[in-house]
Design an enzyme around this catalytic site. Structure first.
Site, PDB file in Angstrom:
ATOM      1  N   ALA A 109      -3.587  -0.861   8.680  1.00  0.00           N
ATOM      2  CA  ALA A 109      -3.757  -1.210   7.266  1.00  0.00           C
ATOM      3  C   ALA A 109      -5.169  -0.832   6.857  1.00  0.00           C
ATOM      4  CB  ALA A 109      -3.532  -2.703   7.072  1.00  0.00           C
ATOM      5  N   SER A 126      -7.809  -0.742   3.916  1.00  0.00           N
ATOM      6  CA  SER A 126      -8.117  -1.253   2.580  1.00  0.00           C
ATOM      7  C   SER A 126      -9.038  -0.316   1.820  1.00  0.00           C
ATOM      8  CB  SER A 126      -8.776  -2.621   2.698  1.00  0.00           C
ATOM      9  OG  SER A 126     -10.053  -2.466   3.309  1.00  0.00           O
ATOM     10  N   GLY A 127      -9.748   0.531   2.545  1.00  0.00           N
ATOM     11  CA  GLY A 127     -10.780   1.334   1.910  1.00  0.00           C
ATOM     12  C   GLY A 127     -12.162   0.764   2.170  1.00  0.00           C
ATOM     13  N   GLY A 128     -12.249  -0.304   2.945  1.00  0.00           N
ATOM     14  CA  GLY A 128     -13.533  -0.865   3.344  1.00  0.00           C
ATOM     15  C   GLY A 128     -13.954  -0.328   4.700  1.00  0.00           C
ATOM     16  N   VAL A 129     -15.170  -0.694   5.097  1.00  0.00           N
ATOM     17  CA  VAL A 129     -15.702  -0.153   6.347  1.00  0.00           C
ATOM     18  C   VAL A 129     -14.949  -0.711   7.558  1.00  0.00           C
ATOM     19  CG1 VAL A 129     -17.549  -1.899   6.487  1.00  0.00           C
ATOM     20  CG2 VAL A 129     -17.816   0.290   7.668  1.00  0.00           C
ATOM     21  N   SER A 141     -11.704  -1.754   8.133  1.00  0.00           N
ATOM     22  CA  SER A 141     -10.425  -1.143   8.507  1.00  0.00           C
ATOM     23  C   SER A 141     -10.597   0.344   8.804  1.00  0.00           C
ATOM     24  CB  SER A 141      -9.370  -1.382   7.424  1.00  0.00           C
ATOM     25  OG  SER A 141      -9.842  -1.006   6.162  1.00  0.00           O
ATOM     26  N   MET A 147      -2.359  -0.678   0.969  1.00  0.00           N
ATOM     27  CA  MET A 147      -1.505  -1.473   0.089  1.00  0.00           C
ATOM     28  C   MET A 147      -2.177  -1.599  -1.269  1.00  0.00           C
ATOM     29  SD  MET A 147      -0.190  -4.480   2.586  1.00  0.00           S
ATOM     30  CE  MET A 147      -1.820  -4.827   3.176  1.00  0.00           C
ATOM     31  N   CYS A 168      -1.656 -14.478   1.057  1.00  0.00           N
ATOM     32  CA  CYS A 168      -1.336 -13.057   1.197  1.00  0.00           C
ATOM     33  C   CYS A 168      -1.007 -12.727   2.651  1.00  0.00           C
ATOM     34  CB  CYS A 168      -2.514 -12.231   0.701  1.00  0.00           C
ATOM     35  SG  CYS A 168      -2.220 -10.462   0.731  1.00  0.00           S
ATOM     36  N   GLY A 180      -8.237  -4.591  10.123  1.00  0.00           N
ATOM     37  CA  GLY A 180      -9.680  -4.657  10.346  1.00  0.00           C
ATOM     38  C   GLY A 180     -10.225  -6.077  10.352  1.00  0.00           C
ATOM     39  N   CYS A 202      -9.874 -10.651  -4.253  1.00  0.00           N
ATOM     40  CA  CYS A 202      -9.819  -9.224  -4.612  1.00  0.00           C
ATOM     41  C   CYS A 202      -9.282  -8.982  -6.013  1.00  0.00           C
ATOM     42  CB  CYS A 202      -9.022  -8.447  -3.575  1.00  0.00           C
ATOM     43  SG  CYS A 202      -7.241  -8.789  -3.573  1.00  0.00           S
TER      44      CYS A 202
END
Lengths: 342, 332
Positions: free
Chosen positions: A6, A8-11, A13, A32, A97, A121, A189
């Site tokens: 998965a 997320s677009g963060g560092v 993950s 997602m 979630c 992550g 978020c």
């Protein structure tokens, strides 16, 4: 091994995916899309986070897919979040979630794609369907993972469980990942600007109605403009004479916010619902955690279902809607949503 | 890699590539008076004739644009248009009223108040459903309404004879084996330009011509002949044997939109991708996200179908391979 990650677009993950790739696994990235808090109708795709995840996936040379879960997320997480504030609670949507949406959806995809494991992550550790704190106590996120069933944990990897945040960033830099320096988000978020009151007001305008701020004897001390602006233990923003005053209860039926002196926030017993038992506690010392990053409080279990805990030291502002989890050593045995404290 | 997503974009036809190559890198502005400029102007003119001939419009009614979205925007952002519920988003973005469709995706032509024109696509990108253009044109004529036909998915798939019944037609190059970033708006009657400036395209579309792209469109549309439905039928026989239900009745000979009960199309697209097949779930979206299809919703179907769209180079072996792969996925 084929693993779905998965992203997320963060560092975090990003590095989780990179680590698995370095270990030689066949990695598939999945992002997602849960909401669009950038506003604007028909703003269907191309948010920055999805693109960051996509850039990282490209850099790692792995397939990458975006799953649009906006409808499911609104239904399973956002609406219950608003409803909880209406009910006078202080909800934790990340827990919801993880419990009802994220792991269920991702494991389904993983199975479909013929992947043996799902990886995220999160800073936590797992083996044999059990859940443990991360090696880095400052980053531990096991609290948020308490609703994930043991059967799901059996199929899950947390590649960052042994790492510190600093090590993760260094790794991202070494690999030249675009997310290496990305700021960390501690906000909910889907709530813009971390302003939960404005968000809840927008979704439930009737909450804006004024009400009374009273003391425990019912004497009116002031007015408020919506009880969803208050959470247990809150001191600021009450605007009352005398004091110091603290929010000690929210009564949605009467639209009242009850205040009192700080010592009235101390409680020795916790009742929780929706309990997920990951592993029955053994004979070791048990500790409860009553909020993310909250202190570990020694405790005894009086009843497992419904969950009733006795705290061996009093805790301040045990907040309905937040979660309580119980650790034996560094293992998270069970957790649920706080219903009330006594 | 087996490519079954021609309705998203199609590979460049060799004829288009050959026609474009001399114009890549050549300083060729058709508005320039010198020899190179004149040569470019003639190349654009030949492409204009080619598009006009293919669609059955007068040559001077062909205005080159950056693609179907620009063609649609140019026309529909002015005036009051009613558009069918399954139109492309670039049409629906400006529709003042929506014309419903039936369960087979065909427009239901009833009373329309206050519209100056109607916009009805030749064929749908997701389902391949083909509209009955003679009936639509007769309806428009009887009510004194202008008719716009978005024909982005028609050339290279079906005969274009009925497009001449429209007042305006939208054409896209890249859906038919031309290059991306070029299209045309064909008009029989005057319209307001969207881009004003240098006077190109008789003042109807300012901006320096994309000569190579326009030449590529001219070459591609000349080659874009109707396809046989044989491979699609072979595909659908296979999909049916796997329990799939194909959406829509009268469809393009290259498009199958299929529902498998209990399966999300997005999942099937991913599983196919991992096996080396390019397909789609509904229309392509900017970040590759997948969501419920408004096209199927308009037809009363609350799902997104798996879309397989074939091209002129698709082979029977490719069809058999994708059916086998789907069988494998659905049974796993």
């Amino acid at each position: 091994m084929r693993i779905v990650v998965a992203m997320s677009g963060g560092v975090d993950s990003s590095v989780a995916a990179a680590l698995l790739r370095e270990e030689g696994h066949e990695v598939i990235g999945v992002h997602m899309k849960l909401h669009d808090n950038h506003g604007g109708e028909g703003h269907c795709c191309g948010l920055d986070d999805a693109w960051d995840a996509r850039r990282v996936a490209d850099r790692l040379g792995i397939p990458f897919y975006v799953l649009d879960l906006q409808e499911a997320f609104a239904e399973a997480v956002v609406n219950p979040y608003v409803d909880a504030w209406k009910a006078g609670l202080t909800p934790n949507p990340c827990v919801t979630c993880n419990g009802v949406l994220k792991f269920r959806v991702l494991l389904r995809r993983a199975a479909l794609l013929g992947a043996e494991k799902l990886a995220t992550g999160h800073y936590a550790r797992t083996h044999d369907g059990r859940l443990f704190m991360a090696a880095d106590p400052a980053k531990d996120q096991s609290y948020f993972l308490h609703p994930v069933p043991s059967t799901a944990l059996q199929k899950t990897l947390f590649p960052l469980g042994e790492f510190t945040k600093r090590e993760v960033r260094e790794h991202a830099r070494r690999l030249g990942l675009v997310t290496a320096e990305k700021a960390e988000s501690m906000e909910v978020c889907f709530v813009p600007g971390d302003d939960h009151a404005a968000f809840v007001s927008r979704h439930a305008p009737d909450l804006e109605a004024a009400g009374e701020i009273v003391d425990e004897a019912g004497q009116v001390l002031g007015q408020h403009e919506g009880y969803h602006r208050y959470t247990l233990g809150q001191r600021r923003g009450l605007g009352l004479a005398g004091g110091p005053w603290f929010v000690i209860a929210v009564d949605p039926g009467a639209r009242r916010v009850v205040v009192g002196p700080e010592h009235r926030l101390l409680r020795h017993e916790v009742f929780a619902r929706g309990v997920n038992l990951i592993r029955p506690p053994g004979t070791g010392e048990l500790h409860a955690r009553l909020r993310h990053r909250g202190a570990l409080v020694p405790c005894e279990i009086l009843s497992l279902d419904p969950l009733q805990l006795r705290l061996l030291a009093p805790a301040r502002a045990i907040t309905p809607g937040q979660s309580v989890v119980v650790y034996e050593g560094d293992e998270l045995c069970l957790g649920g949503v706080i219903a009330r404290a006594a | 890699m087996i490519y079954l997503d021609h309705n998203a974009t199609a590979p460049l036809r060799p004829e288009a590539r050959r026609a474009m190559e001399p114009w890549l890198g050549r300083p060729a502005n058709p508005m320039s008076p010198h020899a190179l400029g004149r040569e470019a102007a003639m190349a654009v003119d030949r492409a204009r004739q080619s598009v006009a001939d293919a669609v059955g419009f007068p040559r001077d009614g062909v205005i080159f644009t950056s693609g179907a979205t620009e063609s649609n925007t140019t026309l529909l952002s002015r005036g009051r248009w009613a558009a069918s519920a399954t139109e492309h988003p670039s049409v629906l973005a400006y529709a003042a009223a929506v014309i419903p469709v039936d369960g087979e995706g065909r427009v239901i032509l009833g009373d329309l108040d206050g519209a100056d024109g109607i916009s009805v696509q030749a064929a749908n990108n997701e389902t391949g459903v083909v509209q009955d253009l003679p009936a639509v044109a007769a309806y428009a004529r009887s009510r004194g309404l202008r008719l716009h036909v978005d024909a982005a998915q028609a050339p290279g798939r079906i005969a274009l004879d009925h497009l001449r019944l429209a007042d305006f037609v939208t054409i896209s190059a890249h859906k038919i084996g031309g290059p991306q970033g070029v299209g045309a708006l064909l008009a029989r009657v005057p319209f307001e330009p969207l881009f004003r400036g240098g006077g190109q395209e008789r003042g109807l579309r300012a901006g320096t011509h994309h000569v190579a792209g326009i030449v590529g469109l001219g070459a591609a549309i000349g080659e874009a002949l109707p396809m046989s439905p044989a491979l699609r039928d072979r595909l659908e026989a296979g999909l049916g044997a796997l329990g799939g239900r194909v959406v829509g009745r009268d469809r393009l000979p290259n498009t199958s939109c299929v529902l498998f009960p209990g399966w999300e199309a997005a999942d099937l697209v991913i599983a196919l991708d991992l096996r080396g097949f390019c397909a789609s779930a509904g229309a392509a979206c900017a970040s590759g996200a997948q969501r419920r299809s408004p096209v199927l919703a308009a037809m009363g179907i609350a799902a997104t179908g798996l879309r397989l769209s074939l091209g002129p180079t698709t082979t029977a072996a490719e069809i058999d391979a994708v059916v086998a792969a789907l069988g494998d996925i659905l049974s796993g």
